[in-house]
Design a protein around this motif. Structure first.
Motif, PDB file in Angstrom:
ATOM      1  N   MET A  31      -0.229  -9.905   8.320  1.00 29.68           N
ATOM      2  CA  MET A  31      -0.447  -8.574   8.930  1.00 29.68           C
ATOM      3  C   MET A  31       0.294  -7.438   7.694  1.00 29.68           C
ATOM      4  SD  MET A  31      -1.973  -8.401  10.730  1.00 29.68           S
ATOM      5  CE  MET A  31      -2.960  -9.881  10.372  1.00 29.68           C
ATOM      6  N   THR A  32       1.999  -7.925   6.985  1.00 29.61           N
ATOM      7  CA  THR A  32       2.581  -7.214   5.853  1.00 29.61           C
ATOM      8  C   THR A  32       1.081  -7.557   4.563  1.00 29.61           C
ATOM      9  OG1 THR A  32       3.856  -7.720   6.593  1.00 29.61           O
ATOM     10  CG2 THR A  32       4.327  -7.435   4.633  1.00 29.61           C
ATOM     11  N   VAL A  34      -2.382  -7.820   4.552  1.00 29.35           N
ATOM     12  CA  VAL A  34      -3.317  -7.172   4.677  1.00 29.35           C
ATOM     13  C   VAL A  34      -2.632  -5.216   5.039  1.00 29.35           C
ATOM     14  CG1 VAL A  34      -5.074  -5.435   7.055  1.00 29.35           C
ATOM     15  CG2 VAL A  34      -4.388  -8.931   6.591  1.00 29.35           C
ATOM     16  N   ASN A  35      -1.660  -4.705   5.631  1.00 28.54           N
ATOM     17  CA  ASN A  35      -0.901  -3.612   4.960  1.00 28.54           C
ATOM     18  C   ASN A  35      -0.578  -3.139   3.872  1.00 28.54           C
ATOM     19  OD1 ASN A  35       0.453  -1.181   6.800  1.00 28.54           O
ATOM     20  ND2 ASN A  35       2.351  -1.179   6.155  1.00 28.54           N
ATOM     21  N   TYR A  36      -0.280  -4.349   2.916  1.00 26.90           N
ATOM     22  CA  TYR A  36      -0.192  -3.543   1.874  1.00 26.90           C
ATOM     23  C   TYR A  36      -2.041  -3.380   1.086  1.00 26.90           C
ATOM     24  CZ  TYR A  36       4.886  -4.202   1.600  1.00 26.90           C
ATOM     25  OH  TYR A  36       6.108  -4.549   1.772  1.00 26.90           O
ATOM     26  N   SER A  37      -2.573  -3.977   1.359  1.00 21.48           N
ATOM     27  CA  SER A  37      -4.181  -3.909   0.980  1.00 21.48           C
ATOM     28  C   SER A  37      -4.589  -2.929   1.218  1.00 21.48           C
ATOM     29  CB  SER A  37      -4.444  -4.930   1.603  1.00 21.48           C
ATOM     30  OG  SER A  37      -5.237  -4.907   2.550  1.00 21.48           O
ATOM     31  N   GLN A  39      -2.751   0.243   0.998  1.00 20.74           N
ATOM     32  CA  GLN A  39      -1.863   1.430   1.109  1.00 20.74           C
ATOM     33  C   GLN A  39      -1.935   1.397  -0.782  1.00 20.74           C
ATOM     34  OE1 GLN A  39       0.467   2.469   3.647  1.00 20.74           O
ATOM     35  NE2 GLN A  39      -0.026   0.722   4.851  1.00 20.74           N
ATOM     36  N   PHE A  49      -2.567   6.021   2.470  1.00 18.06           N
ATOM     37  CA  PHE A  49      -3.287   5.624   2.853  1.00 18.06           C
ATOM     38  C   PHE A  49      -4.644   5.458   1.629  1.00 18.06           C
ATOM     39  CE2 PHE A  49      -7.657   4.667   5.411  1.00 18.06           C
ATOM     40  CZ  PHE A  49      -7.369   3.218   6.122  1.00 18.06           C
TER      41      PHE A  49
END
Length: 296
Positions: A31-32, A34-37, A39, A49
């Motif tokens: 999930m980390t 995915v969050n970076y991908s 932003q 974003f």
């Protein structure tokens, strides 16, 4: 009286440690990523974003396309060489007595060597001045240089991987051969079956399960290869041995592009998952078709 057996929901507590371990080791890091991908990481405290912008830019990257092609060629060559070679090695190994134990230990030696040490060994082994392999080729008149010739570098990495991991395939195939009951061989001998017929209709079908494991393991590992070519060639000369894992490392660490690196890591994961799914289903169909043909 009711015949329905009561269900003890407290049993779910027994798998709670497993769920927590999976969550901390896989789900939360995923999930980390995915969050970076999605932003643009400007600073630790400042992110913007960007949606799917990084995925689009990664998919248009020509360097990625070249690395993916090299990776597919390498993994295909690994499977084409190591699987048949491992099976032949397993067939030639003694089945019983102290010789079987001695051969198993000798065959397993390369698997005990750490990946970075394997790269260092072949770095020395391939030198034409002090390395046995490089010196032999030079003595035969071959202008060999794994640091200057892209083809030589690629073939050296392939040969290094074959030397390192073929014993794993051999051990798995050997385990499959040892599980075949002696009655099968006795029946084949009575029917006058040839060695090829014994291999085709007895040994190969019985090894199908372990060979499936070998194919999946070797594909996943070869598709994620990093340490050995990095130590041996550093990805060169040029980009001839820069595979997907090295491309990802250059993005994440060398250029510190966390957003594109995270997006590419997800694409990388999906590519491996897709190919493993295709290989798994293909081997299942092959095994089912072979079993049906044998019964007919």
């Amino acid at each position: 009286m009711s015949t329905v057996k009561p269900v003890n929901q407290k049993a779910w507590w027994l798998i709670l440690p497993v769920i927590l371990c999976v969550a901390f080791s896989a789900i939360i890091p995923l999930m980390t990523v995915v969050n970076y991908s999605v932003q643009d990481i400007i600073s630790p405290d400042n992110a913007v974003f960007v949606g799917t912008e990084w995925f689009a830019s990664i998919m248009r990257d020509e360097d990625l396309h070249a690395a993916l092609w090299r990776q597919l060629m390498f993994s295909g060559a690994v499977l084409a060489i190591e699987i048949p070679l491992g099976v032949m090695l397993a067939l030639s190994m003694p089945a019983r007595s102290w010789r079987a134990s001695a051969v198993l230990v000798i065959v397993s030696l390369s698997l005990l060597i750490p990946w970075n040490v394997v790269g260092t060994i072949w770095q020395i082994f391939g030198r034409t001045d002090i390395g046995l392999f490089g010196w032999t080729l030079a003595a035969l008149g071959v202008d060999y240089s794994y640091v200057g010739n892209p083809v030589h570098a690629w073939l050296t990495v392939l040969l290094m991987d074959v030397w390192h991991w073929t014993p794993l395939v051999a051990l798995l195939a050997y385990a499959g051969l040892q599980s075949i009951p002696e009655a099968y061989y006795q029946a084949a001998s009575i029917d006058g079956a040839s060695k090829w017929a014994v291999f085709r209709y007895i040994q190969l079908p019985k090894m199908r399960g372990v060979l499936m494991i070998a194919v999946l393991l070797r594909f996943m590992d070869s598709f994620m290869i990093y340490t050995e070519p990095f130590v041996l060639t550093g990805g060169g000369p040029g980009n001839s041995t820069t595979f997907l894992s090295q491309y990802l490392t250059q993005k994440a660490i060398g250029q510190f592009d966390m957003g594109p690196a995270a997006a590419f890591s997800l694409i990388y994961f999906l590519i491996i998952l897709m190919f493993c799914f295709v290989l798994y289903n293909w081997m299942l169909r092959v095994g089912t078709r072979d079993s049906g043909a044998a019964h007919d």
